[in-house]
Design a protein around this motif. Structure first.
Motif, PDB file in Angstrom:
ATOM      1  N   VAL A 293       0.839  -1.191   0.000  1.00 49.47           N
ATOM      2  CA  VAL A 293       0.000   0.000   0.000  1.00 49.47           C
ATOM      3  C   VAL A 293       0.875   1.242   0.000  1.00 49.47           C
ATOM      4  N   PHE A 294       1.951   1.218   0.759  1.00 50.79           N
ATOM      5  CA  PHE A 294       2.930   2.305   0.792  1.00 50.79           C
ATOM      6  C   PHE A 294       4.330   1.728   0.654  1.00 50.79           C
ATOM      7  N   GLY A 295       5.202   2.479  -0.030  1.00 54.02           N
ATOM      8  CA  GLY A 295       6.603   2.113  -0.088  1.00 54.02           C
ATOM      9  C   GLY A 295       7.086   1.552  -1.406  1.00 54.02           C
ATOM     10  N   ARG A 296       6.186   1.365  -2.363  1.00 51.04           N
ATOM     11  CA  ARG A 296       6.585   0.891  -3.686  1.00 51.04           C
ATOM     12  C   ARG A 296       5.921   1.781  -4.733  1.00 51.04           C
ATOM     13  N   GLY A 297       6.709   2.629  -5.377  1.00 55.72           N
ATOM     14  CA  GLY A 297       6.180   3.471  -6.436  1.00 55.72           C
ATOM     15  C   GLY A 297       5.370   4.664  -5.981  1.00 55.72           C
ATOM     16  N   ASN A 298       5.228   4.862  -4.659  1.00 51.75           N
ATOM     17  CA  ASN A 298       4.482   6.028  -4.178  1.00 51.75           C
ATOM     18  C   ASN A 298       5.172   6.673  -2.978  1.00 51.75           C
ATOM     19  N   GLN A 299       6.513   6.765  -3.068  1.00 49.60           N
ATOM     20  CA  GLN A 299       7.269   7.341  -1.948  1.00 49.60           C
ATOM     21  C   GLN A 299       6.948   8.810  -1.720  1.00 49.60           C
ATOM     22  N   GLN A 300       6.275   9.456  -2.688  1.00 52.07           N
ATOM     23  CA  GLN A 300       5.806  10.832  -2.461  1.00 52.07           C
ATOM     24  C   GLN A 300       4.855  10.884  -1.278  1.00 52.07           C
ATOM     25  N   LEU A 301       4.147   9.780  -1.035  1.00 56.18           N
ATOM     26  CA  LEU A 301       3.263   9.675   0.130  1.00 56.18           C
ATOM     27  C   LEU A 301       4.137   9.323   1.333  1.00 56.18           C
ATOM     28  N   SER A 302       4.838  10.315   1.803  1.00 54.41           N
ATOM     29  CA  SER A 302       5.840  10.140   2.849  1.00 54.41           C
ATOM     30  C   SER A 302       5.175  10.001   4.219  1.00 54.41           C
ATOM     31  N   PRO A 303       5.943   9.608   5.232  1.00 54.24           N
ATOM     32  CA  PRO A 303       5.375   9.572   6.578  1.00 54.24           C
ATOM     33  C   PRO A 303       4.722  10.882   6.983  1.00 54.24           C
ATOM     34  N   ALA A 304       5.307  12.018   6.597  1.00 49.00           N
ATOM     35  CA  ALA A 304       4.727  13.320   6.958  1.00 49.00           C
ATOM     36  C   ALA A 304       3.346  13.511   6.331  1.00 49.00           C
ATOM     37  N   VAL A 305       3.167  13.037   5.092  1.00 50.62           N
ATOM     38  CA  VAL A 305       1.865  13.142   4.432  1.00 50.62           C
ATOM     39  C   VAL A 305       0.865  12.195   5.077  1.00 50.62           C
ATOM     40  N   ILE A 306       1.285  10.958   5.314  1.00 51.89           N
ATOM     41  CA  ILE A 306       0.384   9.942   5.867  1.00 51.89           C
ATOM     42  C   ILE A 306      -0.080  10.324   7.266  1.00 51.89           C
ATOM     43  N   GLU A 307       0.821  10.845   8.067  1.00 53.82           N
ATOM     44  CA  GLU A 307       0.485  11.175   9.454  1.00 53.82           C
ATOM     45  C   GLU A 307      -0.544  12.302   9.553  1.00 53.82           C
TER      46      GLU A 307
END
Length: 358
Positions: A293-307
């Protein structure tokens, strides 16, 4: 005593968080956008796990940031088998490291990078006519090949404990086509990999069933959600939602939408963060076959964004049937742990399915 060869592509994955969808030929562009290396930290995590599970392992490494520095940081005293030829590391350096490991008869080669690095490893082994088990530590933007452990710490454990091997495919994609929204996968080689069940990821599967009803329902709800900022992850499932909204979203990038307007198209982490509001929702779909869901091909969705956001997962029933479990690998272990467990995944206009995130 197990002998492990370690080679790190220090620039792998730099383009991901800044929205470049890869680093091949884009290192300077990534640096200009503020990208920072992520491969060395992931190498250290793998090596710390290796040391935990096999403290007496003998480590051979390529010089400097291509493995020796990370091995020393993890508590090993590595045998250095060579040094990078220049200030910037290259594919030729990776291949030289692999040939040196094969010549010395290591039990397994632990490489850190993405599909491009995996291709270099496979090419070097083929040129040397060597059959040495290899295992990838995922650090690239695109990790489609079925030769990578699911997380860095898992790679270290598998390298320490495996007993059997099997053959797996190395695949890579055309990065220029990928940046234009098209996935063109190419078989680059076949290598020997430790047998480790679900600890080694599967190859990405592309076709995953119809999501028309799901997309229409989600789009309708988005239109009714005044003031809510939606971060639209990459892939065809969320892309169908964008199509239903009538916006020109990026096929494989990350976009931001609020109140009928596309605020960011194909943005990097900084642009996404700047566009977030008081109430934010991230829409993502797992990679078919792999379950990430996260971490492959969508690293733009960083921890800062997700949090700062609520996470909603969308998928067709067929994709979930093919996937089995969901996975996360954000690079932030505390965040990953908070995301694990049972999660509702929306599969249709009204239907949901409980899926376990591991």
């Amino acid at each position: 005593m197990r002998t492990v060869g370690v080679v790190v592509n220090p620039i792998a994955g730099m383009g991901g968080r800044v929205g470049l969808k890869g680093t091949d030929g884009k290192v300077e562009a990534a640096r200009e956008r503020g990208a920072e290396p992520r491969a060395p930290d992931r190498a250290r995590a793998a090596l710390e796990s290796l040391r935990e599970h096999a403290p007496d392992a003998a480590v051979l490494a390529y010089g400097g940031e291509m493995g020796a520095e990370e091995a020393r940081d993890a508590g090993f005293d590595p045998e250095v088998v060579g040094e990078p030829a220049g200030a910037e590391t290259t594919a030729a350096d990776t291949k030289a490291a692999v040939r040196a490991f094969a010549d010395r008869g290591v039990d397994v080669i632990l490489f850190v990078g993405g599909d491009g690095t995996a291709t270099d490893v496979a090419d070097a082994l083929a040129e040397a006519d060597a059959d040495v088990p290899v295992l990838g530590v995922p650090a690239g933007v695109k990790v489609y090949s079925s030769v990578f452990a699911v997380r860095p710490d898992v790679a270290g454990r598998v390298a320490a404990e495996f007993e059997e091997t099997e053959t797996r495919e190395v695949n890579d994609i055309d990065e220029d086509a990928y940046r234009d929204g098209e996935v063109r996968t190419r078989l680059q080689g076949v290598v020997t990999v430790p047998v480790a069940g679900d600890d080694v990821q599967s190859a990405k599967q592309v076709h995953s069933g119809s999501t028309a009803a799901l997309a229409a329902a989600v789009a309708e709800e988005i239109r009714d959600s005044e003031g809510v900022t939606y971060v639209l992850g990459p892939g065809s499932t969320v892309g169908d939602v964008a199509d239903a909204l009538g916006v020109d979203a990026s096929p494989l990038g990350v976009d931001v939408y609020r109140d009928g307007e596309l605020l960011v198209r194909d943005g990097g982490e900084a642009e996404i963060l700047a566009a977030l509001g008081d109430e934010n929702v991230v829409l993502v779909s797992p990679i078919g076959g792999q379950g990430f869901v996260f971490g492959r091909g969508n690293q733009q969705l960083s921890p800062a964004v997700i949090e700062r956001s609520e996470v909603r997962v969308l998928a067709s029933p067929r994709k979930l049937d093919e996937t089995g479990v969901l996975r996360v690998d954000t690079g932030d272990e505390a965040l990953d742990e908070s995301l694990r467990g049972w999660r509702r995944v929306r599969t249709g206009r009204f239907e949901e399915r409980m899926m376990k995130v591991v």
